[in-house]
Scaffold this active site. Sequence first.
Site, short mmCIF file in Angstrom:
data_model
loop_
_atom_site.label_atom_id
_atom_site.label_comp_id
_atom_site.label_asym_id
_atom_site.label_seq_id
_atom_site.Cartn_x
_atom_site.Cartn_y
_atom_site.Cartn_z
N LYS A 91 -11.70 52.69 15.81
CA LYS A 91 -12.83 51.76 15.84
C LYS A 91 -12.45 50.49 15.07
CE LYS A 91 -16.30 50.88 13.30
NZ LYS A 91 -16.32 49.41 13.47
N GLY A 121 -10.89 49.62 4.32
CA GLY A 121 -12.09 48.79 4.19
C GLY A 121 -12.59 48.81 2.77
N SER A 122 -13.89 48.62 2.61
CA SER A 122 -14.46 48.49 1.27
C SER A 122 -14.50 49.84 0.55
CB SER A 122 -15.86 47.91 1.36
OG SER A 122 -16.69 48.77 2.10
N THR A 123 -14.46 49.78 -0.77
CA THR A 123 -14.51 51.00 -1.57
C THR A 123 -15.84 51.71 -1.35
OG1 THR A 123 -12.93 50.19 -3.19
CG2 THR A 123 -14.50 51.83 -3.98
N VAL A 165 -17.72 51.86 1.37
CA VAL A 165 -17.72 52.65 2.61
C VAL A 165 -16.73 53.81 2.49
CG1 VAL A 165 -17.26 52.62 5.10
CG2 VAL A 165 -18.59 50.78 4.05
N GLY A 166 -15.62 53.58 1.81
CA GLY A 166 -14.65 54.65 1.59
C GLY A 166 -15.30 55.83 0.88
N GLU A 175 -7.70 53.53 2.29
CA GLU A 175 -7.06 52.34 1.73
C GLU A 175 -8.18 51.35 1.47
OE1 GLU A 175 -6.01 49.07 1.04
OE2 GLU A 175 -5.16 48.79 3.03
N CYS A 200 -6.76 42.83 0.91
CA CYS A 200 -7.11 43.88 -0.05
C CYS A 200 -6.22 43.84 -1.28
CB CYS A 200 -7.07 45.25 0.61
SG CYS A 200 -5.54 45.56 1.47
N GLU A 256 -14.45 42.39 -6.23
CA GLU A 256 -13.53 41.84 -5.24
C GLU A 256 -14.24 40.67 -4.56
OE1 GLU A 256 -12.72 44.72 -2.16
OE2 GLU A 256 -10.67 44.02 -1.97
P1 NAI Z 1 -16.62 47.55 5.48
O1 NAI Z 1 -15.93 48.49 4.60
O2 NAI Z 1 -18.08 47.72 5.68
O3 NAI Z 1 -15.96 47.56 6.93
C1 NAI Z 1 -14.72 48.14 7.27
C2 NAI Z 1 -14.87 49.00 8.52
O4 NAI Z 1 -15.69 50.13 8.24
C3 NAI Z 1 -15.51 48.31 9.70
O5 NAI Z 1 -14.86 48.75 10.88
C4 NAI Z 1 -16.93 48.84 9.68
O6 NAI Z 1 -17.57 48.81 10.92
C5 NAI Z 1 -16.72 50.24 9.22
N1 NAI Z 1 -17.88 50.88 8.59
C6 NAI Z 1 -18.91 50.30 7.92
N2 NAI Z 1 -19.76 51.24 7.48
C7 NAI Z 1 -19.27 52.44 7.85
C8 NAI Z 1 -19.71 53.79 7.68
N3 NAI Z 1 -20.79 54.08 7.00
N4 NAI Z 1 -18.94 54.77 8.19
C9 NAI Z 1 -17.81 54.48 8.84
N5 NAI Z 1 -17.36 53.24 9.05
C10 NAI Z 1 -18.09 52.22 8.57
O7 NAI Z 1 -16.32 46.11 4.96
P2 NAI Z 1 -17.21 44.79 5.16
O8 NAI Z 1 -18.66 45.08 4.97
O9 NAI Z 1 -16.82 44.17 6.43
O10 NAI Z 1 -16.73 43.91 3.94
C11 NAI Z 1 -17.36 44.00 2.68
C12 NAI Z 1 -16.36 43.91 1.56
O11 NAI Z 1 -15.44 44.98 1.66
C13 NAI Z 1 -15.48 42.69 1.58
O12 NAI Z 1 -16.09 41.59 0.99
C14 NAI Z 1 -14.31 43.17 0.80
O13 NAI Z 1 -14.59 43.07 -0.57
C15 NAI Z 1 -14.19 44.61 1.19
N6 NAI Z 1 -13.18 44.83 2.26
C16 NAI Z 1 -11.99 45.32 1.92
C17 NAI Z 1 -11.02 45.48 2.88
C18 NAI Z 1 -9.69 46.01 2.55
O14 NAI Z 1 -8.75 45.81 3.29
N7 NAI Z 1 -9.53 46.74 1.48
C19 NAI Z 1 -11.24 45.09 4.26
C20 NAI Z 1 -12.57 44.63 4.55
C21 NAI Z 1 -13.48 44.50 3.55
#
Ligand code: NAI
Length: 781
Positions: free
Chosen positions: A190, A241-243, A245-246, A263, A297, A394
């Site tokens: 996804k 993605g974000s911590t 959601v992780g 990650e 990240c 972050e």
């Molecule tokens: P996010 O963590 O919400 O999104 C990343 C992915 O997770 C997207 O594909 C999203 O649709 C999916 N997702 C969201 N909620 C989910 C859930 N409950 N279960 C499964 N998958 C889910 O990140 P977002 O909201 O786009 O960005 C917010 C902050 O997160 C950013 O400002 C940044 O600080 C951090 N971030 C860190 C990243 C990294 O590479 N470590 C990448 C993106 C964001």
Amino acid sequence: MPTVKEILDSMDYGPAPESATEVLGWLATRGQFGHYIDGGFTVPADLFTTANPATGEALAEVSQGSTADITAAVAAARRALPKWAKLPGHERAKWLYALARQLQKRARFLAVLETLDNGKPIRESRDVDIPLAIRHFYHHAGWAELVETEFPGEAPHGVCGQIIPWNFPLLMLAWKVAPALAAGNTVVLKPAEQTPLSALAFAEICAEIGLPKGVVNIVTGDGRTGADLVAAPVDKLAFTGSTEVGRAIRRASAGSGKALTLELGGKSPFIVFEDADLDAAIEGVVNAIWFNQGQVCCAGSRLLVAEAIAAPFTRKLTARLQKLRTGDPLDKCTDLGAIVSPAQLARIRDLVSAGEAAGGELVQAEAQLPAAGNFCAPGLLLGTEPANPCWSAEIFGPIATMTSFRTPAEAVELANNTRYGLAATIWSENITLALDIAARVRAGVVWINGTNLFDAGAGFGGMRESGFGREGGREGMAAYLRAPTAKPRPEGAPGALDAAPHPGKPATGELSIDRTAKLYIGGKQARPDSGQSYRVTAKGHEIGLAPLGSRKDIRNAVEAAHKATGWGKTTGHNRAQVLYYLAENLAARQGEFEARLREMGADPAEAGATVARAFFYAAWADKFDGAVKSTQAAKVTLAVPEPFGVMGVVCPDAAPLLGFASLVLPAIAMGNRVVAVPSASMPFAATDLYQVFDTSDLPGGVVNIVTGAKDELAKVLAQHDDVAALWYCGEAQGRAMVETESAGNLKATWTLENRDWTQAQGREFLTRATQVKTIWVPYGA
Ligand code: NAI
């Protein structure tokens, strides 16, 4: 139009736009996208728009994946799995090569598409994202070829659910899909809702090359679709993605038996020492925090600069900052493009305002930004103290914080003053200093005199709340394979512990001597904080009392373990010596242990097997080596297995000595300090070990033992922020509890079922007891 003279006077760049015609044509013919499931595109439904962040204009409409879509995609991946997994590695390699070649042929198209959808400068998508994605597929085509010989006996997990973010859409797809397919898994991926288009273009490529249907499935949608994928019957989950959601994914998947790698975010230090090559370090900062608009990240987002050079460094950096060009991402001269979405831009602005309000001084590039689109001028927040919200959060935008330090020790303290541990950059001409700091910073990746270096052959991933697991290289491949699972054995967990009526006193008449064991904390026997003991019985008779450990005892044990820092730093040879000594002392008392095991109703053969295990891990203590990776020119990339630090080890109830030793010994052989919870129903084999430890030169605090109610104590360990990793052997309910409760600091967990412990030794245990630190060092430049 400026005249030639005016241009020569100003030396301004002229526009050099990359053409978007081909991509816009492709988007116009597609218009609306369905999901890619079972080798074909579904009928577009429940559409949402994906827009160009630089203009706000709609690019295409894509489908919001429903629960039914996820179910269909997982079913397709499941159907495709047996054939794909059984293909000889060489055959899978051919498919990965085909994907790599096709990506290469489409490189320019994909770079433009990525830039349109994400807002990143074409210079970066063209020179970084797409070439690295291609390299990832080539590299893993090689792994497909080698997997059978290099990972003998291991098998793919099965169906992998993969969720990726928007900052490197195609590259993150490559990091997830390439190793999964190479290892023989099938995938449902996804992409992020902000940037689904390159994944859809990739789906077209899969169709074009005729990749067997169901091997790759792409379902678009937002977090709801992601949550559905997490809940679906997949065998492994991989998330970037974000911590936040992780953490949600850790909790949602707890107890499901799904393998998990995370990650997550970071707030990575970028340390500049006073002997650094300043101009090189300034360019390093440009790459660290203004690459991809800081939406990285592992961005070097916390600049830590030696006080002696802070003034000239700030001067040079602010001057450089003014020269950066922020604007049309399709212009080949653009340094910074657009922020991915209005929401992300608002988030950056809010955080930076909070940072200013807390005393940070914002210096930002003054050039005019385009009127439309989500643009943010690059900047620095000077004088940021650890109390400032921008120190810890972050920002995920082009604003770095800057703080000065006086001594290397202070630099390390500041660097590690974060809940994250993804990356760190060190700038110094002094190799002794740089490598000393590399060893002391807590980060999964360390760059010396360079930054944001990536390669398919090098492991990437974090420590602490930056997640667990590695992507890239051998360790990344290992994350998509599993060792043969040992056949589970019923554990026969003890019921509620029978507290003794008189604390610390055995029932009268039954025993001739007072047999009340103690806890073992910091190398000393200790009474439990509660003062309570519980009866230990065998064949209906009380055979002694064991201390009823509590939250407080675990806390004390963790503290004692923390203090034993020397163990992780000493040489493997020294640890081996202690373990050999321990093995010899145990051998000398084997008879006593056999008697004790017999008395408790356990197998006396455990004693001899435990002696053998101690020799085995003594042998390994100085041999579990890392690797030197061949990655980029003029670099040597080291993969160093490091101990976690303080580990919790909750042992099986059924094998009171061998089960304990099989888990505790590999953990300490690798340099960890352990807080162990032994068998509750048969604790004395473990508590009898105190004398062996005391006579074997094992430093106090390396092994701490707290007896008592297993799951109660395990829960305290799981929740403890100063425990970096936790192994738990027990029933399903306990395993789920440990995974849920460990989400707080995202500690790495290993939950396992009771098994035949005579077979439980080997590399898997050592791998699980370590995390790889990847260190990039200049070499042969
Ligand atoms: P996010 O963590 O919400 O999104 C990343 C992915 O997770 C997207 O594909 C999203 O649709 C999916 N997702 C969201 N909620 C989910 C859930 N409950 N279960 C499964 N998958 C889910 O990140 P977002 O909201 O786009 O960005 C917010 C902050 O997160 C950013 O400002 C940044 O600080 C951090 N971030 C860190 C990243 C990294 O590479 N470590 C990448 C993106 C964001």
